[in-house]
Design a protein around this motif. Structure first.
Motif, short mmCIF file in Angstrom:
data_model
loop_
_atom_site.label_atom_id
_atom_site.label_comp_id
_atom_site.label_asym_id
_atom_site.label_seq_id
_atom_site.Cartn_x
_atom_site.Cartn_y
_atom_site.Cartn_z
N ASP A 72 -65.76 35.17 48.19
CA ASP A 72 -64.61 35.28 49.10
C ASP A 72 -63.36 34.68 48.46
O ASP A 72 -62.27 35.26 48.55
CB ASP A 72 -64.89 34.57 50.42
N ALA A 73 -63.51 33.52 47.82
CA ALA A 73 -62.36 32.87 47.17
C ALA A 73 -61.83 33.73 46.03
O ALA A 73 -60.61 33.90 45.88
CB ALA A 73 -62.76 31.48 46.66
N LEU A 74 -62.74 34.30 45.24
CA LEU A 74 -62.32 35.16 44.13
C LEU A 74 -61.67 36.43 44.65
O LEU A 74 -60.66 36.89 44.10
CB LEU A 74 -63.52 35.47 43.24
N GLN A 75 -62.20 36.99 45.73
CA GLN A 75 -61.61 38.18 46.33
C GLN A 75 -60.18 37.90 46.79
O GLN A 75 -59.29 38.72 46.61
CB GLN A 75 -62.45 38.68 47.51
N GLU A 76 -59.96 36.74 47.37
CA GLU A 76 -58.62 36.37 47.82
C GLU A 76 -57.64 36.30 46.64
O GLU A 76 -56.52 36.78 46.73
CB GLU A 76 -58.66 35.03 48.56
N LEU A 77 -58.07 35.71 45.54
CA LEU A 77 -57.22 35.62 44.35
C LEU A 77 -56.95 37.00 43.76
O LEU A 77 -55.83 37.30 43.34
CB LEU A 77 -57.85 34.70 43.30
N LEU A 78 -57.98 37.85 43.74
CA LEU A 78 -57.81 39.21 43.23
C LEU A 78 -56.82 39.97 44.10
O LEU A 78 -55.92 40.64 43.59
CB LEU A 78 -59.17 39.92 43.20
N THR A 79 -56.94 39.85 45.41
CA THR A 79 -56.04 40.52 46.35
C THR A 79 -54.59 40.08 46.15
O THR A 79 -53.67 40.89 46.23
CB THR A 79 -56.49 40.27 47.80
N LYS A 80 -54.40 38.80 45.85
CA LYS A 80 -53.05 38.28 45.60
C LYS A 80 -52.49 38.70 44.24
O LYS A 80 -51.30 38.55 43.99
CB LYS A 80 -53.06 36.75 45.67
N GLY A 81 -53.37 39.16 43.35
CA GLY A 81 -52.92 39.55 42.01
C GLY A 81 -52.64 38.37 41.11
O GLY A 81 -51.79 38.46 40.23
N VAL A 82 -53.36 37.26 41.31
CA VAL A 82 -53.06 36.05 40.54
C VAL A 82 -54.19 35.65 39.57
O VAL A 82 -54.17 34.54 39.04
CB VAL A 82 -52.71 34.85 41.45
N LEU A 83 -55.15 36.54 39.34
CA LEU A 83 -56.16 36.24 38.33
C LEU A 83 -55.52 36.37 36.94
O LEU A 83 -54.46 36.98 36.78
CB LEU A 83 -57.36 37.19 38.46
N SER A 84 -56.17 35.83 35.95
CA SER A 84 -55.62 35.87 34.59
C SER A 84 -55.41 37.30 34.13
O SER A 84 -56.22 38.19 34.41
CB SER A 84 -56.57 35.17 33.62
N MET A 85 -54.32 37.51 33.40
CA MET A 85 -54.07 38.83 32.83
C MET A 85 -54.94 39.01 31.60
O MET A 85 -55.47 38.06 31.04
CB MET A 85 -52.59 38.97 32.47
N ILE A 86 -55.08 40.26 31.19
CA ILE A 86 -55.77 40.57 29.94
C ILE A 86 -54.77 41.30 29.05
O ILE A 86 -53.94 42.08 29.54
CB ILE A 86 -57.04 41.40 30.20
N VAL A 87 -54.81 41.00 27.75
CA VAL A 87 -53.86 41.59 26.81
C VAL A 87 -54.65 42.36 25.75
O VAL A 87 -55.51 41.80 25.08
CB VAL A 87 -52.98 40.51 26.14
#
Length: 136
Positions: A69-84
């Motif tokens: 649930d916590a990870l889903q919330e961060l994903l929904t906000k778009g604040v997980l680490s970017m990938i390059v």
């Protein structure tokens, strides 16, 4: 001692939707597709290169309900680490990814710190940057 990155996990809302981006638009190849307990972990990699590999999975895959649930919330906000990612032809790669319907955040530009790069959001909202090194 030698050390190298082997896996990078990318959390996505829908693995099949993410495959259309990472496999079809970016050109990564599927190396493994494992299902367990109603979830999937799909491993992709760059053709001709053994590592690093990228593992796509949903927020609740292999996690407790609270952690998912916590990870889903961060994903929904778009604040997980970017990938390059790095490419040898940014303009062609950019046009291929744009043609896939991916959300463009930044068209290719020369950055003052060296690389030429662009940015997209994957279907789950993760920021994906694509760079090409300076042509010196």
């Amino acid at each position: 001692m030698n050390i190298a990155l082997q896996y990078c996990h990318i959390t996505v809302n829908d693995v099949d939707e993410a495959l259309a981006f990472y496999r079809d638009a970016l050109g990564l190849e599927v190396r493994n597709d494992v299902a367990s307990s109603g979830f999937r972990w799909v491993t992709l990699g760059s053709p001709g290169r053994p590592f690093p590999e990228f593992v796509l999975s949903e927020p609740h895959a292999g996690r407790s309900q609270a952690d998912g649930d916590a990870l889903q919330e961060l994903l929904t906000k778009g604040v997980l680490s970017m990938i390059v990612f790095r490419t040898d032809d940014l303009d062609t790669t950019f046009e291929k990814v744009r043609a896939s319907g991916a959300e463009v955040l930044q068209e290719p530009i020369d950055q003052p710190w060296g690389p030429r790069d662009s940015a997209f959001r994957d279907p789950s909202g993760n920021m994906v940057r694509i760079q090409q090194g300076p042509t010196a």
